[in-house]
Design a protein around this motif. Structure first.
Motif, short mmCIF file in Angstrom:
data_model
loop_
_atom_site.label_atom_id
_atom_site.label_comp_id
_atom_site.label_asym_id
_atom_site.label_seq_id
_atom_site.Cartn_x
_atom_site.Cartn_y
_atom_site.Cartn_z
N ALA A 211 -13.36 -44.45 5.21
CA ALA A 211 -12.60 -44.13 4.57
C ALA A 211 -11.31 -44.98 4.44
O ALA A 211 -10.40 -45.10 3.42
CB ALA A 211 -11.61 -43.66 6.33
N ALA A 212 -11.53 -46.77 4.72
CA ALA A 212 -10.80 -47.73 4.56
C ALA A 212 -10.45 -48.44 2.88
O ALA A 212 -10.47 -48.30 2.38
CB ALA A 212 -10.99 -49.15 4.99
N LEU A 213 -11.98 -48.11 2.55
CA LEU A 213 -12.55 -48.69 0.78
C LEU A 213 -12.26 -47.27 -0.21
O LEU A 213 -12.36 -48.21 -1.32
CB LEU A 213 -13.89 -49.10 1.38
N THR A 214 -12.01 -46.02 0.70
CA THR A 214 -12.27 -44.89 -0.42
C THR A 214 -10.18 -44.83 -0.57
O THR A 214 -10.15 -43.70 -0.97
CB THR A 214 -12.44 -44.08 -0.59
N ALA B 87 -7.59 -48.70 -3.18
CA ALA B 87 -8.96 -48.90 -3.41
C ALA B 87 -8.95 -49.35 -4.76
O ALA B 87 -8.95 -48.99 -5.66
CB ALA B 87 -9.50 -48.44 -3.05
N SER B 88 -10.37 -50.75 -4.97
CA SER B 88 -10.51 -50.76 -6.52
C SER B 88 -11.65 -49.76 -6.29
O SER B 88 -12.29 -49.11 -6.10
CB SER B 88 -11.01 -52.34 -6.54
N ALA C 186 -20.42 -36.04 5.15
CA ALA C 186 -20.31 -35.67 4.06
C ALA C 186 -18.87 -34.83 3.06
O ALA C 186 -18.06 -34.62 2.57
CB ALA C 186 -21.09 -34.59 3.88
N ALA C 187 -18.38 -34.17 4.16
CA ALA C 187 -17.20 -33.66 4.09
C ALA C 187 -15.79 -34.94 3.30
O ALA C 187 -15.53 -34.18 2.81
CB ALA C 187 -16.40 -33.23 5.51
N ARG C 188 -15.62 -35.83 4.39
CA ARG C 188 -14.64 -37.20 3.44
C ARG C 188 -15.27 -37.51 2.81
O ARG C 188 -14.19 -37.98 1.81
CB ARG C 188 -15.14 -37.71 5.12
N LEU C 189 -16.57 -37.39 1.98
CA LEU C 189 -17.50 -38.06 1.35
C LEU C 189 -16.56 -36.72 -0.17
O LEU C 189 -16.36 -37.20 -1.06
CB LEU C 189 -18.25 -38.15 0.43
N ALA C 190 -16.83 -35.63 0.09
CA ALA C 190 -16.37 -34.41 -0.30
C ALA C 190 -14.59 -35.39 -1.15
O ALA C 190 -13.86 -34.59 -1.78
CB ALA C 190 -16.60 -33.51 -0.22
N ASP D 205 -16.94 -47.53 -4.73
CA ASP D 205 -18.01 -46.56 -4.81
C ASP D 205 -18.86 -47.77 -3.63
O ASP D 205 -19.64 -47.16 -3.12
CB ASP D 205 -18.79 -47.63 -5.84
N ARG D 206 -18.12 -48.23 -3.29
CA ARG D 206 -18.75 -49.24 -1.55
C ARG D 206 -18.34 -48.28 -0.71
O ARG D 206 -19.73 -47.76 0.07
CB ARG D 206 -18.63 -50.35 -0.93
N GLY D 207 -17.73 -47.34 -0.23
CA GLY D 207 -16.99 -46.87 0.58
C GLY D 207 -17.63 -45.09 0.14
O GLY D 207 -18.28 -45.06 1.38
N LEU D 208 -18.03 -45.35 -0.66
CA LEU D 208 -19.14 -43.59 -0.89
C LEU D 208 -20.02 -44.26 -0.65
O LEU D 208 -20.51 -43.45 0.09
CB LEU D 208 -18.92 -43.47 -2.70
N SER D 209 -20.65 -45.28 -0.62
CA SER D 209 -21.95 -45.97 0.08
C SER D 209 -22.33 -45.53 1.66
O SER D 209 -23.21 -45.25 1.80
CB SER D 209 -22.27 -46.52 -0.66
N MET D 210 -20.69 -45.85 1.88
CA MET D 210 -21.09 -45.83 3.33
C MET D 210 -21.20 -44.84 3.91
O MET D 210 -21.49 -44.20 4.66
CB MET D 210 -19.97 -46.89 3.72
N TYR D 211 -20.39 -43.93 2.97
CA TYR D 211 -19.68 -42.48 3.87
C TYR D 211 -21.55 -41.52 3.23
O TYR D 211 -22.26 -41.37 3.89
CB TYR D 211 -19.22 -41.26 2.33
N GLN D 212 -22.67 -42.52 1.92
CA GLN D 212 -23.34 -41.48 1.94
C GLN D 212 -24.55 -42.05 2.70
O GLN D 212 -25.56 -41.09 3.63
CB GLN D 212 -24.26 -42.00 0.79
N ARG D 213 -24.70 -43.29 3.40
CA ARG D 213 -25.35 -44.06 4.34
C ARG D 213 -25.13 -43.10 5.79
O ARG D 213 -25.90 -43.10 6.13
CB ARG D 213 -24.48 -45.35 4.71
#
Length: 659
Positions: free
Chosen positions: A338-341, A345-346, A369-373, A351-359
């Protein structure tokens, strides 16, 4: 003694010792001490593995296998599961499963414990419920008390009455030796989920379970210590004693139990319990984190971020948050993501934040998944990891995330935000699912209630479900929900009719300023429907609603003043209230003004004015106005009043809201 004789004596003693060990091992293989002995040898093997002495660990495990192969498989499974022993090329999960399955193929206590662990493991792997129940059933048959309790609790959830009866029989049988079964039964009776067989049953079960737990805790059973701690803090069956609970949790922590450390830390941080030992909480959390607890690391990040149990230290908080995330703690991964997205955010950070959501999603977090969306939507990104925002919402919803369901409902409402086409039927489906999964939104509740009342958007007419959602909205403070469910109780629409319950809801809505509810209460007090008859209270409520601009209450206030209902008669004020209501378009008030003139009160309402009001009411379709116009003014004069004032139901003067 010659050197040769001395060597012969030593050899004889060695053979005798080896024979004693062999005899002891044979006795253990058939006796009740097998589990204790094999656990002790396995503990030595664990220590050897942790020290890097693999050959020694293998010899120790082979020693167990020589006595009882099933015990060796069981201890090997535990070592693989805990990450101490390599699974031999296969994945840790598969190796653990295979070893527990091999141990479960035998008989006795070891097989029962292996079956219990295997049932839990295969449930995590998505095994069918029937398979899990079968394994628990076999473990129960082999004498596992815990398996019996888990089996009974699972069967209780079955819709079949026969299975529920079987569950109660299993729990009753287990309750004589398993404190957890006794507690489960006591909770069922205390919560009203089952009829209590006798008045003493709950107390007897509680006393029996606590007695067994104390005995097991005294013997060093960590689960018993932890359960006693919970009984003294979180359970309605035990008396609340935070100090005793802390002692039990610390006893479990002293045995190395991470859950004991976490339980004690939680208590020590809770200011409302008067335990107040923040230093102890930090110490225990650090010990748990050092033992590998990702949750403890996350709690430490919260502690240092908030500055409660230690001075605020954002760098230390961030360090613990990253440790928790690295260890796979979902909440930590989501916080960092959430902090990275965020808005600033750059592209790299995003992209790092999205990868953490995916993990986190890979760790079965629907919320991730909801927050990634949501992040994709905000950024206007078409897709990531091969799926669009809409597809990520669908994945989250399929896993039970209520916020994702609500977002899908909104997407189908108007087809906005490029997520989906407008589809009222799908909106209804996702709205219902979101609410049933705990989403709190009174607008959605009221919309769904109306859909059930009208039988719209693909939903069948269902007044019972409509009432359910009206009451849910009312419980959350919705005035519209309060008025809606009050009306339902008043006439028995979807619920059993209850004038008293209806008036309770009307009273709550009136207290929040609802004019409609205030008028309903006034009428109720004027007639004694669901509330005590009270003409004065009825009049006060009508006056409050009249001051708020209600034409209906202005007219009823006029009638009360004309007849002296709940107040002293006052024709001048009656005419004033009638005129206010008439000017607001109330046809009945227009007729009431004309009747005052016809009764001879020309000083209050002139005949010409009365005629104009009657003519206007007649053009509005009022039947009484039409009839009066057809008569002569002389015949109409002197007639008795037509109406008794209805009067409202809640206390309050003209300038004050009902209380």
């Amino acid at each position: 003694m010659t050197r040769t004789r001395r060597l012969a004596s030593i050899a004889t003693l060695a053979l005798a010792a080896a024979g004693c060990w062999a005899f002891r091992d044979v006795a253990i293989s058939h006796g009740p001490a097998l589990d204790e002995w094999s656990s002790g040898v396995a503990a030595e093997a664990r220590a050897a593995l942790e020290a890097g002495r693999e050959a020694e660990a293998r010899r120790l495990l082979e020693r167990i296998a020589a006595v009882n192969p099933g015990a060796a498989h069981y201890q090997r499974a535990r070592l693989i599961r805990d990450g101490v022993l390599n699974g031999g090329g296969a994945s840790t999960l598969k190796s653990t499963e295979a070893s527990f399955a091999a141990a479960a193929a035998g008989t006795g206590e070891i097989a029962a414990k292996a079956l219990l662990n295997l049932a839990r493991l295969r449930e995590d792997l998505g095994a069918p419920e029937a398979d899990v129940l079968a394994m628990l059933g076999r473990a129960s048959d082999l004498g596992s008390r815990r398996a019996s309790t888990l089996l009974g609790l699972r069967l209780l959830a079955s819709p079949a009455a026969a299975e529920q009866e079987r569950a109660m029989r299993i729990l009753w049988k287990a309750s004589w030796s398993d404190p957890h079964a006794a507690l489960a039964l006591a909770r069922l009776y205390a919560n009203g989920a089952r009829a209590v067989p006798s008045l003493r049953t709950v107390d007897d079960l509680r006393a029996r379970s606590i007695s067994m737990l104390r005995a097991e805790a005294a013997e060093g059973d960590v689960d018993a210590m932890f359960t006693m701690g919970r009984l003294r803090t979180e359970d309605n069956l035990g008396h609340n004693d935070p100090a005793e609970a802390l002692a039990w949790f610390r006893a479990a922590a002293a045995k190395g139990a991470i859950k004991g450390m976490l339980g004690a830390a939680k208590l020590a941080l809770d200011e409302s319990l008067n335990v107040d030992q923040p230093g102890l909480a930090v110490q225990l959390l650090q010990e748990a984190a050092a033992a590998g607890s990702a949750e403890a690391a996350y709690r430490l990040s919260e502690v240092f971020k908030a500055g409660k149990a230690a001075p605020q230290d954002l760098r230390t908080a961030d360090m613990w948050l990253h440790k928790a995330a690295d260890a796979g703690w979902v909440a930590a991964l989501i916080d960092l993501a959430a902090a990275l997205t965020g808005p600033s955010a750059s592209a790299e950070e995003f992209d790092r934040g999205l990868s953490m959501y995916q993990r986190a999603w890979a760790l079965d977090s629907a919320s991730a998944a909801a927050r990634l969306a949501q992040a994709l939507e905000r950024a206007g990104r078409a897709e990531v990891f091969g799926a669009s925002a809409f597809e990520w919402y669908e994945r989250a919803a399929a896993k039970g995330d209520a916020s994702a369901m609500a977002r899908l409902a909104k997407a189908h409402r108007a087809g906005d935000l490029d997520l989906a086409n407008a589809d009222p039927a799908l909106e209804a489906v996702w709205t219902r699912r979101a609410l049933e999964n705990g989403y709190k939104n009174v607008g959605m509740m009221l919309w769904l209630a109306e859909a059930y009342i009208q039988g719209r958007h693909g939903l069948p007419p269902d007044l019972g479900r409509a009432a359910r959602w009206l009451e849910a909205a009312a419980t959350l403070g919705s005035v519209s929900g309060m008025v809606g469910i009050a009306k339902a109780y008043k006439v028995g629409r979807g619920v059993s009719a209850s004038a008293a319950t209806a008036m309770e809801w009307f009273a709550l809505a009136a207290a929040k300023g609802s004019i409609q509810a205030t008028e309903e209460l006034a009428r109720a007090h004027a007639s004694g429907l669901g509330v005590p008859y009270d003409s004065r209270k009825a009049y006060r409520l009508f006056r409050w609603a009249a001051a708020a601009g209600s034409a209906v209450s202005q007219r009823e206030s006029g009638r009360a003043l004309e007849l002296g209902f709940g107040t002293a008669p006052d024709l001048a004020n009656a005419a004033r209230f009638y005129r206010q209501a008439a000017e607001a378009g109330d046809a009945d008030a227009m007729v009431d003004l004309a009747m005052l003139s016809a009764a001879g009160y020309d000083n209050l309402v002139a005949p010409q004015e009365a005629g104009r009001w009657l003519d206007r009411a007649a053009r509005m379709g009022d039947a009484e106005a039409k009839a009066l116009l057809a008569r002569s003014a002389g015949k109409a004069g002197g007639q008795a009043r037509r109406h008794k004032p209805e009067v409202l139901d809640q206390p309050g003067e003209a300038n004050h809201a009902p209380r």
